[in-house]
Design a protein around this motif. Structure first.
Motif, PDB file in Angstrom:
ATOM      1  N   ILE A 225       8.989  -3.445  -6.660  1.00  0.00           N
ATOM      2  CA  ILE A 225       9.633  -4.697  -6.806  1.00  0.00           C
ATOM      3  C   ILE A 225       9.798  -4.908  -8.321  1.00  0.00           C
ATOM      4  O   ILE A 225      10.426  -5.945  -8.703  1.00  0.00           O
ATOM      5  N   GLU A 226       9.134  -4.190  -9.348  1.00  0.00           N
ATOM      6  CA  GLU A 226       9.410  -4.495 -10.656  1.00  0.00           C
ATOM      7  C   GLU A 226       8.893  -3.013 -11.537  1.00  0.00           C
ATOM      8  O   GLU A 226       7.898  -2.599 -10.952  1.00  0.00           O
ATOM      9  N   ILE A 227       9.591  -2.811 -12.452  1.00  0.00           N
ATOM     10  CA  ILE A 227       9.262  -1.662 -13.336  1.00  0.00           C
ATOM     11  C   ILE A 227       9.307  -2.144 -14.777  1.00  0.00           C
ATOM     12  O   ILE A 227      10.514  -2.722 -15.287  1.00  0.00           O
ATOM     13  N   ASN A 228       8.421  -2.381 -15.530  1.00  0.00           N
ATOM     14  CA  ASN A 228       8.052  -2.854 -16.780  1.00  0.00           C
ATOM     15  C   ASN A 228       7.423  -1.766 -17.781  1.00  0.00           C
ATOM     16  O   ASN A 228       7.320  -0.752 -17.230  1.00  0.00           O
ATOM     17  N   LEU A 229       7.268  -2.007 -18.790  1.00  0.00           N
ATOM     18  CA  LEU A 229       6.919  -1.169 -19.875  1.00  0.00           C
ATOM     19  C   LEU A 229       5.316  -0.480 -19.578  1.00  0.00           C
ATOM     20  O   LEU A 229       4.990   0.593 -19.839  1.00  0.00           O
ATOM     21  N   ALA A 230       4.468  -1.313 -18.989  1.00  0.00           N
ATOM     22  CA  ALA A 230       3.028  -0.852 -18.853  1.00  0.00           C
ATOM     23  C   ALA A 230       2.742  -0.561 -17.245  1.00  0.00           C
ATOM     24  O   ALA A 230       1.986   0.400 -16.924  1.00  0.00           O
ATOM     25  N   THR A 231       3.553  -1.472 -16.398  1.00  0.00           N
ATOM     26  CA  THR A 231       3.143  -1.099 -14.925  1.00  0.00           C
ATOM     27  C   THR A 231       4.468  -1.035 -14.019  1.00  0.00           C
ATOM     28  O   THR A 231       5.355  -1.570 -14.542  1.00  0.00           O
ATOM     29  N   VAL A 232       4.177  -0.647 -12.923  1.00  0.00           N
ATOM     30  CA  VAL A 232       5.193  -0.742 -11.764  1.00  0.00           C
ATOM     31  C   VAL A 232       4.350  -1.362 -10.589  1.00  0.00           C
ATOM     32  O   VAL A 232       3.450  -0.965 -10.215  1.00  0.00           O
ATOM     33  N   LYS A 233       5.224  -2.611 -10.209  1.00  0.00           N
ATOM     34  CA  LYS A 233       4.595  -3.247  -9.114  1.00  0.00           C
ATOM     35  C   LYS A 233       5.208  -2.792  -7.724  1.00  0.00           C
ATOM     36  O   LYS A 233       6.439  -2.747  -7.596  1.00  0.00           O
ATOM     37  N   VAL A 234       4.358  -2.640  -6.904  1.00  0.00           N
ATOM     38  CA  VAL A 234       4.937  -2.054  -5.257  1.00  0.00           C
ATOM     39  C   VAL A 234       4.318  -3.224  -4.375  1.00  0.00           C
ATOM     40  O   VAL A 234       3.151  -3.354  -4.466  1.00  0.00           O
ATOM     41  N   GLN A 235       5.256  -3.542  -3.556  1.00  0.00           N
ATOM     42  CA  GLN A 235       4.817  -4.424  -2.427  1.00  0.00           C
ATOM     43  C   GLN A 235       4.749  -3.647  -1.302  1.00  0.00           C
ATOM     44  O   GLN A 235       5.579  -2.931  -0.924  1.00  0.00           O
ATOM     45  N   ASN A 236       3.431  -3.461  -0.776  1.00  0.00           N
ATOM     46  CA  ASN A 236       3.142  -2.769   0.334  1.00  0.00           C
ATOM     47  C   ASN A 236       3.771  -3.559   1.789  1.00  0.00           C
ATOM     48  O   ASN A 236       4.019  -4.547   1.591  1.00  0.00           O
ATOM     49  N   PHE A 237       3.702  -2.517   2.590  1.00  0.00           N
ATOM     50  CA  PHE A 237       4.139  -3.083   4.073  1.00  0.00           C
ATOM     51  C   PHE A 237       3.282  -4.223   4.547  1.00  0.00           C
ATOM     52  O   PHE A 237       3.938  -4.844   5.414  1.00  0.00           O
ATOM     53  N   ASP A 238       2.125  -4.221   4.056  1.00  0.00           N
ATOM     54  CA  ASP A 238       1.296  -5.312   4.614  1.00  0.00           C
ATOM     55  C   ASP A 238       1.400  -6.455   3.559  1.00  0.00           C
ATOM     56  O   ASP A 238       0.610  -7.489   3.773  1.00  0.00           O
TER      57      ASP A 238
END
Length: 423
Positions: A225-238
């Motif tokens: 859901i988001e890719i930035n300089l330091a982190t990548v955010k993943v929304q899991n299926f739960d």
């Protein structure tokens, strides 16, 4: 202007007030008047600029001007003129307080640098939000690039601010800073790694916003859901959120399901484990029984005829079943599975359909189904796969085969022990 600023001071001195008190009272009056003027100008400019942008956004087809207002670009730009007025007015208001005047001028210059950075930030965030509305760019890691620009801008701004505060020329300050490069690299290690990773992720098209990825090391299994300089955010299926360091995308192994999502089907790859002791040659009665199964009637009859002709031609002694060519129950079952899959409505017939034997294991002989479901949606995919294996598990017994299953407590209870046999 300078003479006008001393009118109050001259009047107070003529009235018999000391020079010191006259200077302080004159400063207070001028300062209050200056602040009132600055707040009034700032208020009017903000209203005017926001009104102009509001009219532009109402008449234009693009959303760029709406995003400028949303990110407070007009509000920040409106502060420029009051700041310039303040910078020009400070030497007049504080002419009797040179030390304070010098301090305030430096403070205003530093504030001007940060105001410029806020304006740049507003513009960059506006560009970021606008680019995300474009269909061909909304899945790109735009946040990473914006953050790189902002880090560079903040670094330059801080260098200028330190140069103003300390009175050291900028190039001398940068030279001194170069000697501390090792410390800077250590402090900004994650940022540098994240920047490098963002570029590689983008150039190699490894991950896009909206991709489904599985990253076992970080327990991530869901949509990016988001890719930035330091982190990548993943929304899991739960619906939980897993944060992954951007650098991990190029240093560790993960699975991106984009290829499956863009293909015409979702892979089914699962095996039935057959007990090897249940595998045998088919007798005539077995062949007669299996030929009644509609899906393989033609296959069994054709194959039986072909084998009989071959054995007769070669004068094979069929008093022993192993001699010559024979049908086996697992071979016929394998053909049944293949025919069943080719007739199943949930399977994509344009993609590979295969039933294969894997290497025998201590549990039995794996009979693997390799095919692709026509519907890629998770819920429907699981239903299609379960429906297929429901049928196949129930069909095993019709071929006189047995599926492997570890013995449970009831198996031992229903089996007499060796002592009872002796008795």
């Amino acid at each position: 202007m300078e003479q006008l600023s001393h009118k109050v001071y001259d009047y107070l001195v003529e009235s018999g007030l000391s020079d010191e008190w006259a200077s302080y009272i004159n400063l207070a009056i001028l300062l209050v008047g200056l602040l009132i003027v600055l707040f009034a100008i700032d208020f009017v400019l903000r209203k005017v600029l926001i009104g102009i942008f509001a009219r532009l956004s109402a008449s234009s087809k693009t959303h760029f001007d709406d995003l400028l207002v949303k990110n407070k670009a007009p509000r920040n730009i409106a502060h420029i003129i009051p700041l310039i007025i303040l910078f020009k007015a400070v030497p007049i208001v504080f002419r009797d307080f040179p030390a304070t005047e010098s301090f305030l001028l430096k403070t205003i210059e530093v504030f001007g640098i940060f105001l410029f950075l806020w304006i740049v930030k507003s513009l960059l965030h506006t560009i970021r939000d606008f680019l995300k509305t474009l269909s061909n760019l909304k899945d790109k890691p735009i946040d990473s690039y914006i953050q790189v620009f902002m880090i560079f801008a903040w670094a330059v701004g801080i260098f200028f601010a330190f140069s103003i505060i300390t009175g050291i020329e900028l190039w001398k300050f940068l030279t001194a800073l170069g000697t501390a490069s090792a410390v800077i690299i250590l402090v900004f290690r994650d940022t540098i790694l994240g920047f490098v990773a963002s570029i590689q992720v983008s150039i190699n098209d490894m991950v896009r916003i909206g991709d489904w990825i599985t990253f076992d090391k970080y327990g991530a299994d869901g949509d990016v859901i988001e890719i930035n300089l330091a982190t990548v955010k993943v929304q899991n299926f739960d619906k939980t959120i897993t944060t992954i360091p951007t650098y991990a995308l190029i240093s560790d192994s993960f699975k991106n399901w984009r290829g499956m999502a863009n293909s015409d089907g979702r892979r089914i790859k699962r095996a039935l484990i057959i007990k090897q002791e249940s595998i045998r040659f088919l007798t005539e009665s077995d062949i007669d029984k299996l030929s009644k199964i509609t899906l393989i009637t033609d296959y069994v009859q054709k194959k039986d005829k072909e084998i009989k002709e071959y054995n007769t031609k070669k004068n094979i002694d069929k008093s022993i079943l192993i001699n010559g060519r024979n049908l086996t129950n697992i071979g016929v079952f394998r053909k049944y599975i293949d025919t069943y899959l080719n007739n199943a409505s949930g399977i994509n017939k344009d993609m590979i359909i295969m039933v294969r034997q894997l290497e025998p294991t201590s549990q039995g002989l794996p009979l693997e189904i390799y095919a692709f479901s026509a519907d890629k949606r998770w819920q429907n995919y699981e239903y299609i796969m379960a429906d297929i294996f429901d049928h196949l598990l129930a069909a095993i017994s019709f071929f006189d085969l047995e599926g492997f299953e570890l013995p449970n407590t009831s198996d031992f209870k229903n089996r007499p022990n060796s002592f009872e046999k002796l008795v």
